[in-house]
Scaffold this active site. Sequence first.
Site, mmCIF file in Angstrom:
data_model
loop_
_atom_site.group_PDB
_atom_site.id
_atom_site.type_symbol
_atom_site.label_atom_id
_atom_site.label_comp_id
_atom_site.label_asym_id
_atom_site.label_seq_id
_atom_site.Cartn_x
_atom_site.Cartn_y
_atom_site.Cartn_z
ATOM 1 N N LYS A 96 1.018 -1.178 0.011
ATOM 2 C CA LYS A 96 -0.110 0.005 -0.012
ATOM 3 C C LYS A 96 0.878 1.537 -0.187
ATOM 4 O O LYS A 96 0.542 2.212 -0.733
ATOM 5 C CB LYS A 96 -0.818 -0.248 1.225
ATOM 6 C CG LYS A 96 -1.885 -1.145 1.545
ATOM 7 C CD LYS A 96 -2.785 -0.913 2.617
ATOM 8 C CE LYS A 96 -1.939 -1.001 4.052
ATOM 9 N NZ LYS A 96 -1.318 -2.176 4.349
ATOM 10 N N ARG A 102 11.904 -6.018 4.439
ATOM 11 C CA ARG A 102 11.749 -4.662 4.432
ATOM 12 C C ARG A 102 12.640 -3.881 5.305
ATOM 13 O O ARG A 102 12.872 -4.336 6.432
ATOM 14 C CB ARG A 102 10.266 -4.495 4.871
ATOM 15 C CG ARG A 102 10.004 -2.684 4.839
ATOM 16 C CD ARG A 102 8.594 -2.169 4.999
ATOM 17 N NE ARG A 102 8.141 -2.943 6.242
ATOM 18 C CZ ARG A 102 6.749 -2.572 6.328
ATOM 19 N NH1 ARG A 102 6.093 -1.810 5.324
ATOM 20 N NH2 ARG A 102 5.952 -2.946 7.342
ATOM 21 N N ARG A 140 -0.536 -9.078 13.091
ATOM 22 C CA ARG A 140 -1.197 -7.797 12.283
ATOM 23 C C ARG A 140 -1.931 -8.553 11.168
ATOM 24 O O ARG A 140 -2.699 -7.899 10.869
ATOM 25 C CB ARG A 140 0.184 -7.147 11.575
ATOM 26 C CG ARG A 140 0.839 -6.152 12.637
ATOM 27 C CD ARG A 140 2.100 -5.576 12.158
ATOM 28 N NE ARG A 140 2.101 -4.769 11.000
ATOM 29 C CZ ARG A 140 3.206 -4.582 10.149
ATOM 30 N NH1 ARG A 140 4.359 -5.224 10.424
ATOM 31 N NH2 ARG A 140 3.131 -3.886 9.058
HETATM 32 P P1 AP5 Z 1 4.860 -1.605 1.782
HETATM 33 O O1 AP5 Z 1 4.763 -0.480 0.478
HETATM 34 O O2 AP5 Z 1 5.662 -0.908 2.717
HETATM 35 O O3 AP5 Z 1 3.475 -2.083 2.187
HETATM 36 P P2 AP5 Z 1 2.543 -1.822 3.104
HETATM 37 O O4 AP5 Z 1 1.311 -2.410 2.523
HETATM 38 O O5 AP5 Z 1 2.596 -0.169 3.085
HETATM 39 O O6 AP5 Z 1 2.987 -2.380 4.642
HETATM 40 P P3 AP5 Z 1 2.890 -1.705 5.888
HETATM 41 O O7 AP5 Z 1 3.384 -2.714 6.696
HETATM 42 O O8 AP5 Z 1 3.508 -0.268 5.979
HETATM 43 O O9 AP5 Z 1 1.452 -1.680 6.371
HETATM 44 P P4 AP5 Z 1 0.731 -1.761 7.698
HETATM 45 O O10 AP5 Z 1 -0.561 -1.722 7.293
HETATM 46 O O11 AP5 Z 1 0.698 -2.938 8.644
HETATM 47 O O12 AP5 Z 1 1.444 -0.620 8.504
HETATM 48 P P5 AP5 Z 1 1.156 0.939 8.573
HETATM 49 O O13 AP5 Z 1 2.671 1.635 8.506
HETATM 50 O O14 AP5 Z 1 0.073 1.217 7.891
HETATM 51 O O15 AP5 Z 1 5.519 -2.722 0.976
HETATM 52 C C1 AP5 Z 1 6.130 -3.859 2.163
HETATM 53 C C2 AP5 Z 1 7.396 -4.647 1.891
HETATM 54 O O16 AP5 Z 1 7.270 -4.984 0.308
HETATM 55 C C3 AP5 Z 1 8.524 -3.084 1.331
HETATM 56 O O17 AP5 Z 1 9.869 -3.774 1.662
HETATM 57 C C4 AP5 Z 1 8.250 -3.185 -0.151
HETATM 58 O O18 AP5 Z 1 9.763 -2.618 -0.694
HETATM 59 C C5 AP5 Z 1 7.919 -4.432 -0.650
HETATM 60 N N1 AP5 Z 1 7.278 -4.330 -1.869
HETATM 61 C C6 AP5 Z 1 6.178 -3.572 -2.164
HETATM 62 N N2 AP5 Z 1 5.684 -4.019 -3.237
HETATM 63 C C7 AP5 Z 1 6.181 -4.989 -3.742
HETATM 64 C C8 AP5 Z 1 6.052 -5.829 -4.837
HETATM 65 N N3 AP5 Z 1 4.949 -5.682 -5.688
HETATM 66 N N4 AP5 Z 1 7.039 -7.023 -4.920
HETATM 67 C C9 AP5 Z 1 7.660 -7.159 -4.137
HETATM 68 N N5 AP5 Z 1 8.033 -6.385 -3.010
HETATM 69 C C10 AP5 Z 1 7.294 -5.304 -2.893
HETATM 70 O O19 AP5 Z 1 0.797 0.789 10.155
HETATM 71 C C11 AP5 Z 1 1.480 0.366 11.246
HETATM 72 C C12 AP5 Z 1 0.523 0.432 12.611
HETATM 73 O O20 AP5 Z 1 0.142 1.769 12.807
HETATM 74 C C13 AP5 Z 1 -0.476 -0.634 12.336
HETATM 75 O O21 AP5 Z 1 -0.056 -1.978 12.857
HETATM 76 C C14 AP5 Z 1 -1.589 -0.131 13.500
HETATM 77 O O22 AP5 Z 1 -1.086 -0.321 14.790
HETATM 78 C C15 AP5 Z 1 -1.460 1.179 13.433
HETATM 79 N N6 AP5 Z 1 -2.486 2.084 12.488
HETATM 80 C C16 AP5 Z 1 -1.926 2.673 11.419
HETATM 81 N N7 AP5 Z 1 -2.999 2.868 10.653
HETATM 82 C C17 AP5 Z 1 -4.233 2.600 11.471
HETATM 83 C C18 AP5 Z 1 -5.498 2.865 11.518
HETATM 84 N N8 AP5 Z 1 -6.130 3.430 10.647
HETATM 85 N N9 AP5 Z 1 -6.297 2.371 12.644
HETATM 86 C C19 AP5 Z 1 -5.652 1.765 13.772
HETATM 87 N N10 AP5 Z 1 -4.395 1.812 13.761
HETATM 88 C C20 AP5 Z 1 -3.613 2.198 12.778
#
Ligand code: AP5
Length: 228
Positions: free
Chosen positions: A13, A123, A167
């Site tokens: 994402k 990552r 998660r």
């Molecule tokens: P990446 O693009 O970083 O993936 P992502 O989907 O953004 O993953 P996140 O782990 O950041 O999402 P998340 O939803 O768990 O965490 P967030 O920070 O939002 O890609 C992942 C890896 O794969 C990277 O190394 C990338 O290079 C690689 N990659 C990408 N695309 C690829 C492809 N096509 N092929 C191969 N490799 C690829 O949230 C963190 C925490 O914050 C949550 O756990 C929660 O505690 C809190 N939080 C955030 N938002 C909320 C909310 N709305 N409500 C409640 N709690 C929340």
Amino acid sequence: MNIIFLGAPGAGKGTQAENAGEKLNIPQISTGAILREAISKKTAAGQKAKKYVDNGELVPDDEVICILKDRLSAPDCTRGFILDGFPRTSKQAKYLENSGIAVDLVIDIEVPDEKIIERLSGRRVCPACGASYHTIYNPSHRGMICGRCEAMLITREDDKPEVVLHRLETYHRRTEPLKEYYGKRGILETVIGQDDVAETTGLVFSIIDNFGARSECEQSPHTARANQ
Ligand code: AP5
């Protein structure tokens, strides 16, 4: 244009929301990134959120809604925005709807759980500018140094395998039902996340371009006349 990116943790994402934000010249708003910044600055909101983020739990709805509301009131959001990681619960989705915040398009990136585990174990992120890399799929051209700002890359605390599993479980239970929620509203598009970042970006961009072409067509006076 207001877009939401849905998908499991690590589905890509953040990577795709950043690319789409650059293409459309609108801000990419990651609630996860805002929370991590608040945690590192030890603000009151950050101190409350820390235990949830570190354990792979969702931060309580009211806290996240308050953070998002504040961010969306910034002037750079007037032309549109991309939400990455919000909404994650039905309460958050209803907040957007009840506040009259229009959502034009929801792009769901589908990646199997086994692949998610592999992606998150590789990552590496930049603690200074937030850039995200992958040791195999998207390496920094400078190894363990950020190619953008030259800080040393780190592994996120919540990318530890046991936290990743939690998660994923939370995602399936609390966030995945939003696919049905937005599907019923006719604005959900699904992308099968490819192993190649550029290939996935191509699929995402074609959804955005098709949406843009459809909207233009609906607004065109010729179409309006033809439909009369
Ligand atoms: P990446 O693009 O970083 O993936 P992502 O989907 O953004 O993953 P996140 O782990 O950041 O999402 P998340 O939803 O768990 O965490 P967030 O920070 O939002 O890609 C992942 C890896 O794969 C990277 O190394 C990338 O290079 C690689 N990659 C990408 N695309 C690829 C492809 N096509 N092929 C191969 N490799 C690829 O949230 C963190 C925490 O914050 C949550 O756990 C929660 O505690 C809190 N939080 C955030 N938002 C909320 C909310 N709305 N409500 C409640 N709690 C929340």
